[in-house]
Design a protein around this motif. Structure first.
Motif, PDB file in Angstrom:
ATOM      1  N   ALA A  93     -74.039  13.187 -36.072  1.00 48.60           N
ATOM      2  CA  ALA A  93     -75.151  13.599 -36.887  1.00 48.60           C
ATOM      3  C   ALA A  93     -76.083  12.737 -36.580  1.00 48.60           C
ATOM      4  O   ALA A  93     -75.901  11.478 -37.065  1.00 48.60           O
ATOM      5  CB  ALA A  93     -74.586  13.773 -38.313  1.00 48.60           C
ATOM      6  N   THR A  94     -77.579  13.002 -36.167  1.00 44.79           N
ATOM      7  CA  THR A  94     -78.386  12.272 -36.131  1.00 44.79           C
ATOM      8  C   THR A  94     -79.628  13.227 -36.429  1.00 44.79           C
ATOM      9  O   THR A  94     -79.582  14.351 -36.634  1.00 44.79           O
ATOM     10  CB  THR A  94     -78.504  11.579 -34.796  1.00 44.79           C
ATOM     11  N   ALA A  95     -81.067  12.530 -36.233  1.00 46.21           N
ATOM     12  CA  ALA A  95     -82.212  13.168 -36.382  1.00 46.21           C
ATOM     13  C   ALA A  95     -82.983  13.144 -35.311  1.00 46.21           C
ATOM     14  O   ALA A  95     -82.738  12.195 -34.361  1.00 46.21           O
ATOM     15  CB  ALA A  95     -82.921  12.717 -37.530  1.00 46.21           C
ATOM     16  N   PRO A  96     -83.621  14.203 -34.670  1.00 45.98           N
ATOM     17  CA  PRO A  96     -83.781  15.565 -35.397  1.00 45.98           C
ATOM     18  C   PRO A  96     -82.565  16.481 -35.257  1.00 45.98           C
ATOM     19  O   PRO A  96     -82.579  17.461 -35.773  1.00 45.98           O
ATOM     20  CB  PRO A  96     -85.041  16.010 -34.872  1.00 45.98           C
ATOM     21  N   PHE A  97     -81.632  16.234 -34.240  1.00 45.85           N
ATOM     22  CA  PHE A  97     -80.487  17.060 -34.093  1.00 45.85           C
ATOM     23  C   PHE A  97     -79.193  16.324 -34.365  1.00 45.85           C
ATOM     24  O   PHE A  97     -78.946  15.335 -34.072  1.00 45.85           O
ATOM     25  CB  PHE A  97     -80.739  17.714 -32.649  1.00 45.85           C
ATOM     26  N   ASN A 136     -84.217  20.297 -36.619  1.00 45.35           N
ATOM     27  CA  ASN A 136     -85.696  20.796 -36.551  1.00 45.35           C
ATOM     28  C   ASN A 136     -86.633  20.166 -35.454  1.00 45.35           C
ATOM     29  O   ASN A 136     -86.545  18.944 -35.277  1.00 45.35           O
ATOM     30  CB  ASN A 136     -86.290  20.520 -38.038  1.00 45.35           C
ATOM     31  N   ILE A 137     -87.326  20.880 -34.915  1.00 42.99           N
ATOM     32  CA  ILE A 137     -88.435  20.320 -34.049  1.00 42.99           C
ATOM     33  C   ILE A 137     -89.786  21.202 -34.000  1.00 42.99           C
ATOM     34  O   ILE A 137     -89.641  22.240 -34.149  1.00 42.99           O
ATOM     35  CB  ILE A 137     -87.789  20.509 -32.591  1.00 42.99           C
ATOM     36  N   LEU A 142     -83.717  25.132 -35.449  1.00 48.52           N
ATOM     37  CA  LEU A 142     -83.007  25.911 -34.305  1.00 48.52           C
ATOM     38  C   LEU A 142     -81.687  25.505 -34.806  1.00 48.52           C
ATOM     39  O   LEU A 142     -80.945  24.518 -35.398  1.00 48.52           O
ATOM     40  CB  LEU A 142     -83.426  24.705 -33.235  1.00 48.52           C
ATOM     41  N   ASN A 143     -80.877  26.526 -34.342  1.00 46.51           N
ATOM     42  CA  ASN A 143     -79.444  26.557 -34.415  1.00 46.51           C
ATOM     43  C   ASN A 143     -78.640  27.263 -33.188  1.00 46.51           C
ATOM     44  O   ASN A 143     -79.054  28.600 -33.033  1.00 46.51           O
ATOM     45  CB  ASN A 143     -79.006  27.415 -35.868  1.00 46.51           C
ATOM     46  N   ILE A 144     -78.112  26.530 -32.394  1.00 51.61           N
ATOM     47  CA  ILE A 144     -77.755  26.814 -31.055  1.00 51.61           C
ATOM     48  C   ILE A 144     -76.287  26.619 -30.864  1.00 51.61           C
ATOM     49  O   ILE A 144     -75.711  25.449 -31.081  1.00 51.61           O
ATOM     50  CB  ILE A 144     -78.699  26.249 -29.761  1.00 51.61           C
ATOM     51  N   GLY A 158     -78.415  31.675 -30.443  1.00 52.77           N
ATOM     52  CA  GLY A 158     -79.039  30.772 -30.929  1.00 52.77           C
ATOM     53  C   GLY A 158     -80.257  31.685 -31.948  1.00 52.77           C
ATOM     54  O   GLY A 158     -80.351  32.718 -31.819  1.00 52.77           O
ATOM     55  N   ARG A 159     -80.808  30.793 -33.124  1.00 51.48           N
ATOM     56  CA  ARG A 159     -81.760  31.349 -33.803  1.00 51.48           C
ATOM     57  C   ARG A 159     -82.846  30.266 -34.192  1.00 51.48           C
ATOM     58  O   ARG A 159     -82.276  29.093 -34.390  1.00 51.48           O
ATOM     59  CB  ARG A 159     -81.111  31.845 -35.152  1.00 51.48           C
ATOM     60  N   ALA A 160     -84.139  30.647 -34.142  1.00 47.34           N
ATOM     61  CA  ALA A 160     -85.212  29.820 -34.609  1.00 47.34           C
ATOM     62  C   ALA A 160     -85.721  30.499 -35.489  1.00 47.34           C
ATOM     63  O   ALA A 160     -86.158  31.460 -35.678  1.00 47.34           O
ATOM     64  CB  ALA A 160     -86.027  29.507 -33.530  1.00 47.34           C
ATOM     65  N   THR A 161     -86.234  29.496 -36.615  1.00 48.35           N
ATOM     66  CA  THR A 161     -86.925  30.084 -37.946  1.00 48.35           C
ATOM     67  C   THR A 161     -88.150  29.222 -37.901  1.00 48.35           C
ATOM     68  O   THR A 161     -88.165  27.927 -37.979  1.00 48.35           O
ATOM     69  CB  THR A 161     -86.193  30.240 -39.015  1.00 48.35           C
ATOM     70  N   TYR A 162     -89.442  30.011 -38.578  1.00 54.87           N
ATOM     71  CA  TYR A 162     -90.588  28.995 -38.484  1.00 54.87           C
ATOM     72  C   TYR A 162     -91.314  29.543 -39.695  1.00 54.87           C
ATOM     73  O   TYR A 162     -91.465  31.003 -39.989  1.00 54.87           O
ATOM     74  CB  TYR A 162     -91.296  29.192 -37.426  1.00 54.87           C
TER      75      TYR A 162
END
Length: 290
Positions: A93-97, A136-137, A142-144, A158-162
């Motif tokens: 677990a780290t940022a941004p992913f 998040n980027i 993002l969820n892959i 995968g799914r991306a939301t904005y």
């Protein structure tokens, strides 16, 4: 098998020693069990060599960012033991992913979760080695997932939301399946959706659509449409509409083509979010009050 167990334990110990002691921790717990019988007031072992076993749980942690969990069963504990690996996982677990990998068992702490798209394109995933990356980027969530399934197929979902103005959200979803590259076509599902509040009414609107494409095994130039043009799915839904004294009215129109097949859709048709299953091969206009 004993050699493999030694290598695994040694690797965990080396990893623990490679970082500051204040941040890393290696935890080992376990239990030994064996069979006994009671006869004429005497307790005696029951084929102790075969009935005994040792279960171990190794957990390596570094702060809150790295966790490696490895359950092992040694059976029998004497003679020529065999080592079985349980439902393991590794997470970072780290940022941004953040990342994790596991066999995606139903009882594993790290397992597939539905992508959450309105059509339910990525609702479930079978067992196998699954890798997840989430974060998040550039303002997009993002969820892959990448998976080598127990069936032998490869799956990439995968799914991306904005976020859009006026509290609307744009979503993109995809599912790519590779079965046998030499005989079977690759399958690709692409979808998009927009969800947000309806100005002046107080309800919400959802517009979602998706298409399925196929790439023949002997083609290298790109994806081709399915033999039929009935390879689409779409849905328009108005929910939580206030009409007079009614505050939870809804209306929807849903269509799913007969050639639209999704191995990752929710099932059965009565399951929550099973849009593709419920309306497979048909279209329906519905209104209601909840």
């Amino acid at each position: 098998m004993k050699k493999n167990l030694t290598i695994v334990i040694a690797a965990l110990i080396v990893a623990a020693m490679a970082i500051p002691a204040s941040a890393a921790k290696l935890t080992l717990s376990g239990a030994y069990s064996a069979g006994w019988t009671y006869d004429t007031r005497v307790w005696t072992p029951t084929n102790l060599a075969e009935a005994s076993k040792l279960t171990l749980k190794l957990e390596f942690t570094e702060g809150e960012s790295i966790v490696a969990y490895l359950p092992l069963t040694v059976k029998p504990f004497v003679g020529e033991p065999e080592v079985a690996v349980g439902s393991w996982y590794f997470s970072y677990a780290t940022a941004p992913f953040s990342f994790w990998v596991s066999p995606n068992d139903p009882w594993n702490a790290k397992q597939f979760s539905a992508l959450g798209d309105p059509l339910g394109i990525g609702a479930k995933l079978g067992g196998g080695v699954v890798l997840n990356a989430k974060g998040n980027i550039l303002g997009a969530g993002l969820n892959i997932y990448a998976a080598g399934l127990a069936t032998g197929a490869e799956a990439y979902l995968g799914r991306a939301t904005y976020g859009l103005p006026a509290e609307f959200t744009l979503g993109l979803v995809g599912a790519y399946t590779v079965t046998d590259p030499e005989t079977d076509p690759d399958e690709l599902i692409l979808g998009a959706d927009v969800v947000g509040p309806i100005p002046g009414i107080g309800g919400n609107i959802t517009v979602a659509g998706a298409a399925q494409l196929s790439k023949p095994y002997d083609s290298t130039w790109g994806f081709e449409g399915m033999p039929s043009n009935d390879n689409y799915a779409y849905r328009l839904a108005l929910t939580d509409i206030a009409v007079g004294p009614v505050t939870k009215a809804w209306a929807s129109y849903t269509a799913v083509g007969g050639m639209f097949t999704d191995p990752y859709k929710a099932s059965p048709a009565s399951a929550p979010g099973a849009v593709l299953n419920k309306y497979a091969g048909k279209a329906a206009a519905e209104v209601g009050v909840t």
